[in-house]
Design an enzyme around this catalytic site. Structure first.
Site, PDB file in Angstrom:
ATOM      1  N   GLY A 300      31.032 -19.658   5.163  1.00  0.00           N
ATOM      2  CA  GLY A 300      29.670 -19.746   5.671  1.00  0.00           C
ATOM      3  C   GLY A 300      29.677 -20.187   7.120  1.00  0.00           C
ATOM      4  CD  GLU A 301      31.401 -24.152   8.826  1.00  0.00           C
ATOM      5  OE1 GLU A 301      31.929 -23.850   9.924  1.00  0.00           O
ATOM      6  OE2 GLU A 301      31.877 -25.014   8.073  1.00  0.00           O
ATOM      7  N   GLY A 302      28.359 -19.131   9.593  1.00  0.00           N
ATOM      8  CA  GLY A 302      28.296 -18.071  10.594  1.00  0.00           C
ATOM      9  C   GLY A 302      29.653 -17.671  11.131  1.00  0.00           C
TER      10      GLY A 302
END
Length: 334
Positions: A300-302
């Site tokens: 996740g997190e980009g």
């Protein structure tokens, strides 16, 4: 005419027809979005929306809920994977508190868009009230509108929220009328017993809320505050005609929700990677899309967006800088 001009420009670069593969499709897409045969990427941004989930207390994640706020502090300190990759590729990052169950001290480099501390426990009640959901959408829109004012035309979205793969699995199941078990994965790394517990809990949630089909109602009932703000942010990015970099499973569920409301949003979306989360490849296929990367990421997190950004830049650069057969005086095939 633009479509023909773009395709001609791509086809007559000094290479065999189609030899740059997916990069050619990407260059065409970007040119179409920007309505030019010479597109540019300007002031790339990454927004990481963070929020907690009431259902996390039921044990659907391998990590405790407090990891959400601890990771937000790590983002602010510049020590997370997304910070490293954004620094590497010159992407500006903003961290948004959409609904973290924590009182952050004043003076942090944090965008405060907190609607409430954590979504509600969907085993007991919908994740958000109507008013909370609408506020979350508006908060996401406002973050992107401000960034668009800086001249940014390409933006990526990441998230942090213990329990958010569960919320996303529930949303995917309802958006596409799929059995919940086909939408569930191991999230942050569940073992077999924990995975079965997650399946049991999410199956009970589905039974509690039958017959919800409207995409906003689905997001309000099953989603999270960071997912809702991401939906609003993506809708605003499309309204501003930005390129939208889509990260992993959670971000893809957010864009699928926006797509159910306005299918044209996919014209601006670049699906950056297919994650290791069980249902993500299936979801991308349901949207008729292909991802740029497959690195078995599940962070996740980009992070997938930041890693894909150089490829997106390469697509623009070859379109603008690579010689044509005529320019280079190279013979084309007959």
């Amino acid at each position: 005419m633009l479509a023909e001009e773009l395709q001609h420009k791509i086809d007559f670069k000094t290479k065999p027809l189609g030899a740059l593969g997916h990069l050619e499709n990407l260059a065409y897409k970007i040119g179409k979005v920007q309505n030019t045969t010479s597109p540019q990427l300007s002031k790339p941004h990454m927004i990481v929306f963070a929020a907690d989930h009431g259902i996390a207390t039921a044990g659907v994640s391998a990590y405790p809920q407090e990891v959400t706020y601890q990771m937000v502090m790590n983002f602010i300190g510049g020590g997370a994977a997304i910070n490293v990759f954004c620094r590497q590729h010159g992407i500006e990052i903003k961290i948004v508190d959409a609904g973290v169950n924590f009182d952050f001290p004043e003076g942090l480099d944090l965008v405060n868009k907190k609607v409430r501390k954590s979504s509600r426990n969907i085993l007991e009640e919908p994740a958000m009230t109507f008013e909370e959901y609408q506020q979350a959408l508006e908060n996401g829109r406002s973050v992107v509108a401000e960034i668009a004012g800086t001249g940014c035309n390409i933006i990526g979205f990441g998230e942090m929220g213990i329990g958010n793969t569960s919320a996303s699995s529930l949303m995917m199941s309802q958006l596409f009328d799929l059995p919940i078990v086909s939408c569930i994965g191991r999230g942050t790394g569940l073992n077999d017993d924990q995975l079965q517990n997650k399946i049991n809990i999410l199956s009970a949630v589905i039974e509690k809320y039958p017959g919800i089909t409207n995409p906003d109602d689905i997001a309000q009932t099953f989603g999270g505050l960071e997912i809702a703000q991401m939906i609003g942010a993506m809708e605003e990015a499309f309204r501003q005609n930005m390129l939208i970099m889509v990260d992993g499973f959670i971000a893809s569920v957010a864009v699928a929700t926006a797509w159910k409301k306005n299918p044209e949003i996919l014209n601006n979306c670049i699906f950056c990677h297919v994650s290791d989360e069980n249902a993500h490849l299936q979801l991308i296929g349901l949207l008729g899309q292909k991802a740029l990367l497959n690195l078995n990421l599940r962070l996740g997190e980009g992070t997938g967006c930041a890693l894909a950004y150089p490829l997106i830049q390469s697509a623009v650069n070859f379109l603008n800088e690579m010689s044509s057969f005529e320019d280079a005086q190279v013979s084309n095939k007959e």
